[in-house]
Scaffold this motif. Structure first.
Motif, mmCIF file in Angstrom:
data_model
loop_
_atom_site.group_PDB
_atom_site.id
_atom_site.type_symbol
_atom_site.label_atom_id
_atom_site.label_comp_id
_atom_site.label_asym_id
_atom_site.label_seq_id
_atom_site.Cartn_x
_atom_site.Cartn_y
_atom_site.Cartn_z
ATOM 1 N N GLU A 114 -42.593 -42.677 104.194
ATOM 2 C CA GLU A 114 -41.714 -41.579 104.610
ATOM 3 C C GLU A 114 -40.274 -41.841 104.171
ATOM 4 N N ALA A 115 -39.572 -40.790 103.820
ATOM 5 C CA ALA A 115 -38.189 -40.939 103.349
ATOM 6 C C ALA A 115 -37.200 -41.121 104.503
ATOM 7 N N ASN A 116 -37.496 -40.514 105.640
ATOM 8 C CA ASN A 116 -36.507 -40.499 106.722
ATOM 9 C C ASN A 116 -36.599 -41.728 107.618
ATOM 10 N N ILE A 117 -35.441 -42.297 107.925
ATOM 11 C CA ILE A 117 -35.318 -43.338 108.941
ATOM 12 C C ILE A 117 -34.502 -42.728 110.066
ATOM 13 N N ILE A 118 -35.030 -42.792 111.273
ATOM 14 C CA ILE A 118 -34.395 -42.082 112.387
ATOM 15 C C ILE A 118 -33.774 -43.073 113.363
ATOM 16 N N ILE A 119 -32.495 -42.877 113.633
ATOM 17 C CA ILE A 119 -31.767 -43.700 114.584
ATOM 18 C C ILE A 119 -31.542 -42.842 115.827
ATOM 19 N N VAL A 120 -31.882 -43.365 116.999
ATOM 20 C CA VAL A 120 -31.724 -42.566 118.215
ATOM 21 C C VAL A 120 -30.765 -43.267 119.180
ATOM 22 N N TYR A 121 -29.742 -42.547 119.586
ATOM 23 C CA TYR A 121 -28.776 -43.059 120.552
ATOM 24 C C TYR A 121 -29.017 -42.436 121.915
ATOM 25 N N GLN A 122 -28.629 -43.201 122.933
ATOM 26 C CA GLN A 122 -28.567 -42.650 124.286
ATOM 27 C C GLN A 122 -27.101 -42.399 124.576
ATOM 28 N N SER A 123 -26.780 -41.176 124.986
ATOM 29 C CA SER A 123 -25.378 -40.794 125.151
ATOM 30 C C SER A 123 -25.141 -40.093 126.467
ATOM 31 N N ASP A 124 -23.855 -40.052 126.856
ATOM 32 C CA ASP A 124 -23.434 -39.254 128.004
ATOM 33 C C ASP A 124 -22.821 -37.963 127.493
ATOM 34 N N ILE A 125 -23.024 -36.888 128.243
ATOM 35 C CA ILE A 125 -22.383 -35.626 127.884
ATOM 36 C C ILE A 125 -20.998 -35.599 128.533
ATOM 37 N N ILE A 126 -19.979 -35.346 127.702
ATOM 38 C CA ILE A 126 -18.601 -35.429 128.210
ATOM 39 C C ILE A 126 -17.858 -34.103 128.134
ATOM 40 N N GLY A 127 -18.520 -33.057 127.644
ATOM 41 C CA GLY A 127 -17.830 -31.768 127.593
ATOM 42 C C GLY A 127 -18.644 -30.739 126.841
ATOM 43 N N GLY A 128 -18.068 -29.532 126.744
ATOM 44 C CA GLY A 128 -18.704 -28.458 125.981
ATOM 45 C C GLY A 128 -19.578 -27.560 126.833
ATOM 46 N N THR A 129 -20.118 -26.543 126.197
ATOM 47 C CA THR A 129 -21.005 -25.571 126.847
ATOM 48 C C THR A 129 -22.190 -25.351 125.926
ATOM 49 N N ILE A 130 -23.376 -25.250 126.503
ATOM 50 C CA ILE A 130 -24.567 -25.079 125.661
ATOM 51 C C ILE A 130 -24.525 -23.745 124.921
ATOM 52 N N ARG A 131 -24.653 -23.839 123.592
ATOM 53 C CA ARG A 131 -24.804 -22.641 122.750
ATOM 54 C C ARG A 131 -25.639 -23.047 121.541
ATOM 55 N N PRO A 132 -26.850 -22.488 121.456
ATOM 56 C CA PRO A 132 -27.739 -22.868 120.362
ATOM 57 C C PRO A 132 -27.178 -22.427 119.012
ATOM 58 N N CYS A 133 -27.441 -23.184 117.962
ATOM 59 C CA CYS A 133 -27.046 -22.778 116.614
ATOM 60 C C CYS A 133 -28.229 -22.082 115.963
ATOM 61 N N HIS A 134 -28.052 -21.640 114.719
ATOM 62 C CA HIS A 134 -29.111 -20.887 114.036
ATOM 63 C C HIS A 134 -30.368 -21.727 113.795
ATOM 64 N N GLU A 135 -30.234 -23.052 113.863
ATOM 65 C CA GLU A 135 -31.406 -23.901 113.637
ATOM 66 C C GLU A 135 -32.295 -24.005 114.879
ATOM 67 N N SER A 136 -31.827 -23.439 116.002
ATOM 68 C CA SER A 136 -32.591 -23.552 117.245
ATOM 69 C C SER A 136 -33.060 -22.189 117.710
ATOM 70 N N MET A 137 -34.295 -22.138 118.218
ATOM 71 C CA MET A 137 -34.739 -20.944 118.935
ATOM 72 C C MET A 137 -34.088 -20.959 120.304
ATOM 73 N N SER A 138 -33.992 -22.151 120.891
ATOM 74 C CA SER A 138 -33.302 -22.304 122.170
ATOM 75 C C SER A 138 -32.974 -23.766 122.402
ATOM 76 N N ILE A 139 -32.107 -23.999 123.387
ATOM 77 C CA ILE A 139 -31.805 -25.350 123.841
ATOM 78 C C ILE A 139 -32.365 -25.459 125.257
ATOM 79 N N GLY A 140 -33.162 -26.477 125.486
ATOM 80 C CA GLY A 140 -33.763 -26.651 126.809
ATOM 81 C C GLY A 140 -33.187 -27.868 127.510
#
Ligand SMILES: [Zn+2]
Length: 179
Positions: A114-140
């Motif tokens: 496989e070409a992709n190597i995936i790095i996954v971080y664990q993060s805290d949410i520090i701001g913003g408001t949920i708004r899906p972009c065109h790449e998402s049907m929805s954010i859950g």
């Protein structure tokens, strides 16, 4: 990558490529017949994030193939010159509208062929408001017991969520989720 030449022409001189063994212990390389340029098919890096709002773990429902309609961790390709952490924060914000601060590295995932190597971080949410972009049907936002295990898009999505659950929730809760 075992696939036969996916690139036909040299990006420097437009010469034809041939497949050559340059070092016996390494994969065959694409080499330009005209100028000798070696086209290394490097892996692609993907930076993803697991973060939780008060409602639950933030997942993105894909709006494109492959795996349209299934759930993934918000993330995307790392740009050249960008740090992994910057890429994870940028992609998470682009896809969800939420700003994050990285807490720790959760894991890295790579697969033979496989070409992709995936790095996954664990993060805290520090701001913003949920708004899906065109790449998402929805954010859950999924409470731990509501994670859609049978509708996760990729093996990495499942593995990273499993590791997150083991780290952050008691193991009996993980078992309840059918693992
Ligand atoms: Zn060339």
């Amino acid at each position: 990558m075992n696939k036969k030449a996916i690139y036909k022409f040299c990006p420097l001189c437009r010469g034809d490529f041939e497949t050559k063994t340059l070092v016996r212990t390494e994969p065959q390389r694409l080499v330009c017949k005209e100028c000798g340029f070696i086209f290394y098919l490097d892996p692609k890096l993907v930076a993803c994030t697991i973060a939780q709002t008060i409602n639950g773990i933030v997942l993105q429902q894909r709006n494109k193939s492959p795996k349209r309609g299934q759930w993934v961790l918000p993330g995307g390709f790392v740009d050249r010159g960008e740090t992994l952490e910057e890429a994870a924060r940028r992609e998470f914000f682009e896809e969800t509208g939420l700003e994050t601060a990285i807490k720790c590295l959760l894991g890295n995932y790579s697969y033979p062929g496989e070409a992709n190597i995936i790095i996954v971080y664990q993060s805290d949410i520090i701001g913003g408001t949920i708004r899906p972009c065109h790449e998402s049907m929805s954010i859950g936002e999924f409470a731990p017991e509501k994670i859609p295990w049978d509708q996760l898009a990729f093996e990495t999505t499942r593995k990273a969520l499993e590791r997150y659950m083991e780290k952050n929730y008691p193991s009996d809760l993980c078992l309840q989720n059918g693992r």
